[in-house]
Write a protein that holds these residues in place. Structure first.
Motif, PDB file in Angstrom:
ATOM      1  N   LEU A  83       0.826  -1.215  -0.552  1.00 44.55           N
ATOM      2  CA  LEU A  83      -0.264   0.432  -0.085  1.00 44.55           C
ATOM      3  C   LEU A  83       0.850   1.262   0.450  1.00 44.55           C
ATOM      4  CD1 LEU A  83      -2.637  -0.798   2.564  1.00 44.55           C
ATOM      5  CD2 LEU A  83      -3.078  -0.705   0.219  1.00 44.55           C
ATOM      6  N   ALA A  84       1.528   1.230   1.180  1.00 41.10           N
ATOM      7  CA  ALA A  84       2.861   2.552   1.351  1.00 41.10           C
ATOM      8  C   ALA A  84       2.869   2.642  -0.066  1.00 41.10           C
ATOM      9  CB  ALA A  84       4.233   2.340   1.794  1.00 41.10           C
ATOM     10  N   SER A  85       3.529   1.544  -1.410  1.00 40.94           N
ATOM     11  CA  SER A  85       5.171   1.413  -2.324  1.00 40.94           C
ATOM     12  C   SER A  85       3.699   2.062  -3.310  1.00 40.94           C
ATOM     13  CB  SER A  85       5.132   1.121  -2.725  1.00 40.94           C
ATOM     14  OG  SER A  85       6.036   0.571  -3.869  1.00 40.94           O
TER      15      SER A  85
ATOM     16  N   ARG B 182       2.201   7.982   5.098  1.00 39.34           N
ATOM     17  CA  ARG B 182       3.723   6.896   6.486  1.00 39.34           C
ATOM     18  C   ARG B 182       3.043   6.223   6.589  1.00 39.34           C
ATOM     19  NH1 ARG B 182       5.980  10.740  11.403  1.00 39.34           N
ATOM     20  NH2 ARG B 182       7.037   9.893  12.063  1.00 39.34           N
ATOM     21  N   VAL B 183       4.319   5.000   6.730  1.00 42.47           N
ATOM     22  CA  VAL B 183       3.538   3.462   6.860  1.00 42.47           C
ATOM     23  C   VAL B 183       4.094   3.513   8.803  1.00 42.47           C
ATOM     24  CG1 VAL B 183       5.970   2.407   5.893  1.00 42.47           C
ATOM     25  CG2 VAL B 183       3.831   1.183   6.629  1.00 42.47           C
ATOM     26  N   LEU B 184       3.243   3.096   9.501  1.00 48.08           N
ATOM     27  CA  LEU B 184       3.928   2.398  11.121  1.00 48.08           C
ATOM     28  C   LEU B 184       3.669   1.533  11.178  1.00 48.08           C
ATOM     29  CD1 LEU B 184       1.881   5.453  11.351  1.00 48.08           C
ATOM     30  CD2 LEU B 184       3.003   5.492  13.402  1.00 48.08           C
ATOM     31  N   GLY B 185       4.491   0.461  11.737  1.00 46.20           N
ATOM     32  CA  GLY B 185       4.709  -0.643  12.520  1.00 46.20           C
ATOM     33  C   GLY B 185       6.319  -1.073  11.783  1.00 46.20           C
TER      34      GLY B 185
ATOM     35  N   TYR C  10      13.098 -11.139   2.412  1.00 44.10           N
ATOM     36  CA  TYR C  10      13.277 -10.050   0.992  1.00 44.10           C
ATOM     37  C   TYR C  10      11.581  -8.705   1.035  1.00 44.10           C
ATOM     38  CZ  TYR C  10       9.665  -9.516  -2.747  1.00 44.10           C
ATOM     39  OH  TYR C  10       8.421  -8.954  -3.830  1.00 44.10           O
ATOM     40  N   GLY C  11      11.161  -9.111   2.681  1.00 44.59           N
ATOM     41  CA  GLY C  11      10.017  -8.662   2.333  1.00 44.59           C
ATOM     42  C   GLY C  11      10.715  -6.716   3.326  1.00 44.59           C
ATOM     43  N   LEU C  12      11.963  -6.939   3.615  1.00 42.54           N
ATOM     44  CA  LEU C  12      13.197  -6.332   4.422  1.00 42.54           C
ATOM     45  C   LEU C  12      13.836  -5.337   3.516  1.00 42.54           C
ATOM     46  CD1 LEU C  12      14.400  -8.008   7.516  1.00 42.54           C
ATOM     47  CD2 LEU C  12      12.233  -6.605   7.581  1.00 42.54           C
ATOM     48  N   TRP C  13      13.983  -6.178   2.135  1.00 42.95           N
ATOM     49  CA  TRP C  13      14.488  -5.565   1.334  1.00 42.95           C
ATOM     50  C   TRP C  13      13.748  -4.663   0.133  1.00 42.95           C
ATOM     51  CZ3 TRP C  13      13.329  -7.006  -4.134  1.00 42.95           C
ATOM     52  CH2 TRP C  13      15.186  -6.199  -5.208  1.00 42.95           C
ATOM     53  N   PHE C  14      12.297  -4.751   0.529  1.00 45.62           N
ATOM     54  CA  PHE C  14      11.544  -4.540   0.139  1.00 45.62           C
ATOM     55  C   PHE C  14      11.027  -3.027   0.593  1.00 45.62           C
ATOM     56  CE2 PHE C  14       7.046  -3.038  -0.967  1.00 45.62           C
ATOM     57  CZ  PHE C  14       6.945  -3.195  -2.620  1.00 45.62           C
ATOM     58  N   ALA C  15      11.287  -3.019   1.845  1.00 45.32           N
ATOM     59  CA  ALA C  15      10.718  -1.681   2.549  1.00 45.32           C
ATOM     60  C   ALA C  15      11.994  -0.927   2.356  1.00 45.32           C
ATOM     61  CB  ALA C  15      10.727  -2.171   3.589  1.00 45.32           C
TER      62      ALA C  15
ATOM     63  N   PRO D 250       8.495   4.556   1.482  1.00 44.17           N
ATOM     64  CA  PRO D 250       9.504   5.248   2.018  1.00 44.17           C
ATOM     65  C   PRO D 250       9.766   5.193   3.745  1.00 44.17           C
ATOM     66  CG  PRO D 250       7.341   6.992   1.451  1.00 44.17           C
ATOM     67  CD  PRO D 250       7.262   5.309   0.803  1.00 44.17           C
ATOM     68  N   PRO D 251      10.805   5.532   4.242  1.00 44.63           N
ATOM     69  CA  PRO D 251      11.357   4.635   5.424  1.00 44.63           C
ATOM     70  C   PRO D 251       9.718   4.750   6.356  1.00 44.63           C
ATOM     71  CG  PRO D 251      12.468   6.765   4.632  1.00 44.63           C
ATOM     72  CD  PRO D 251      11.359   6.769   3.814  1.00 44.63           C
ATOM     73  N   PRO D 252       9.501   3.728   6.799  1.00 47.44           N
ATOM     74  CA  PRO D 252       8.383   3.453   7.529  1.00 47.44           C
ATOM     75  C   PRO D 252       8.734   4.221   9.765  1.00 47.44           C
ATOM     76  CG  PRO D 252       9.105   0.841   6.042  1.00 47.44           C
ATOM     77  CD  PRO D 252      10.201   1.771   6.560  1.00 47.44           C
TER      78      PRO D 252
END
Length: 418
Positions: free
Chosen positions: A16-18, A28-31, A90-95, A100-102
């Motif tokens: 969603l954030a992307s 802004r993405v929180l978590g 992979y998920g951390l790489w995507f983030a 935007p920086p979570p």
């Protein structure tokens, strides 16, 4: 004031954030990124979805799983199983690359305010936003059978409570359930040296079929097409057309979402379970009580007859129920305004907006409206694209749209009129 706050940084929240950032929204993405996958799934878990259906979603498709594996210099098979550790990496790489920086703080409450919403973080800060998307994943909706409620966590836990099973090494454990989570938990316990048994109502264990190797003749594909959710036309419909699923009658949607596939294990897990795990099938759990050293379980067979067994710990792999009441981070006044469907889950519209204007939902909580694909990573792409379009529509309508929407759907809580 932000355009959109995304609460949750798993596959749905990050996708969603992307999409929102690419659409020019102030988002802004929180978590903590991939928190559920890192903190609620045992190490050694393998994903039951094929790698090609396990991509997070960015609008240009630049940050796919196969790109990550190529970047790391590791080949990616066309079919599973994919190790949990690879997927979380992979998920951390995507983030790091697509979002935007979570903000890794936990949101403790979301409530309405003038012009939108306020989100309170664990350290007491309040963030204002015009719209909110809740992508909280499965853990808030963990379901325990009535017989197990109220028992101490030292004796009873849910399968989603564990990031590792090491504390059960050399201990006696009973796993309740017959789905993928129950079967894989039991296998992992047995392989580490636990004394484990599987207790289930089902008379037999069901296993999904392995994907057929190599190219398939066209007539095979016509009879049983392969999809992200498995073979067959029904799975293909669920995976490929959540938009059409949403247009089915509400009772039909609830029935299909609840019963799609039924409890079953992945094909690659069968030998591991049958070789190492004791199974007690066709037995209903009637009661559980604490005794010295563990639990005493009373069960009943389908044909009558009761059986008592004692165990050191019970892990309930008994699924999840997306009930409105379990959206604990939504303020009570706001939560009470959310319309629910036949199964008790909050209803969402065609663009994932809840019955309260500006509050959007994503992920497994929307399965009753958009189908079983919402319980898999595969559903993140459709959700992200559709939901962000809904957010943009809501923002275009502005305050007048909030007022009109609220008037159609019910009164706002006191002190929270936009």
């Amino acid at each position: 004031m932000y355009d959109l706050l995304v609460v949750g940084a798993g596959p749905y929240g990050l996708s969603l954030a992307s999409h929102a950032a690419a659409a020019g929204l102030d988002v802004r993405v929180l978590g903590r990124p991939m928190a559920t996958w890192l903190g609620h799934m045992p190490r050694g878990t393998l994903l039951d979805s094929p790698p090609w259906a396990t991509n997070l979603s960015d609008p240009e498709g630049r940050w796919r799983l196969d790109v990550f594996r190529a970047f790391r210099g590791a080949a990616l098979p066309d079919a599973g199983p994919l190790p949990l550790e690879v997927f979380t990496e992979y998920g951390l790489w995507f983030a790091r690359n697509a979002v935007p920086p979570p903000d890794e703080r936990t949101v403790t409450e979301v409530s309405p305010c003038r012009g939108g919403f306020e989100a309170r973080t664990e350290d007491g800060e309040t963030l204002a936003t015009r719209t909110v998307a809740l992508a909280v994943g499965l853990p808030p909706f963990a379901e325990l059978p009535p017989a197990l409620r109220g028992l101490p966590s030292a004796l009873v836990s849910h399968s989603s409570d564990h990031a590792g099973l090491g504390r059960f090494r050399d201990r006696d454990v009973t796993v309740l359930g017959a789905g993928q989570s129950a079967l894989e938990t039991a296998a992992l316990l047995a392989e580490q040296g636990s004394r484990v048994r599987l207790l289930a109502r089902a008379d037999r264990l069901r296993w999904n079929t392995a994907p057929l190797p190599g190219p398939r003749p066209w007539w095979h594909t016509a009879v049983a097409p392969h999809s992200a959710l498995g073979r067959g036309w029904r799975n293909g419909f669920h995976a490929g057309r959540p938009d059409l699923f949403r247009r089915l009658p509400a009772r039909t949607r609830a029935r299909l979402a609840a019963g799609a596939g039924g409890p079953a294990g992945a094909w690659w897990l069968r030998e591991r379970v049958e070789r190492t795990v004791e199974t007690l099938l066709g037995r209903e759990l009637l009661s559980a009580r604490e005794v010295p050293g563990g639990l005493r379980l009373e069960t009943a067979g389908r044909q009558g007859g009761r059986q008592v067994l004692e165990t050191g710990h019970l892990i309930a792999a008994t699924g999840f129920r997306a009930l409105r009441a379990r959206l604990g981070l939504v303020s009570p006044g706001l939560r009470a305004l959310l319309a629910t469907g036949a199964g008790g889950a909050p209803e969402v519209g065609l663009d994932f907006e809840s019955s309260y204007p500006g509050l959007f939902l994503a992920g497994p909580v929307t399965a009753a409206d958009f189908g079983p694909a919402m319980r898999s990573v595969h559903g993140a792409s459709f959700t992200a694209d559709t939901l962000v379009r809904g957010v943009r529509r809501r923002l275009r309508e502005g305050p007048a749209g909030w007022q009109a929407g609220a008037g159609r759907r019910g009164e706002m809580p006191d002190g929270a009129r936009p």
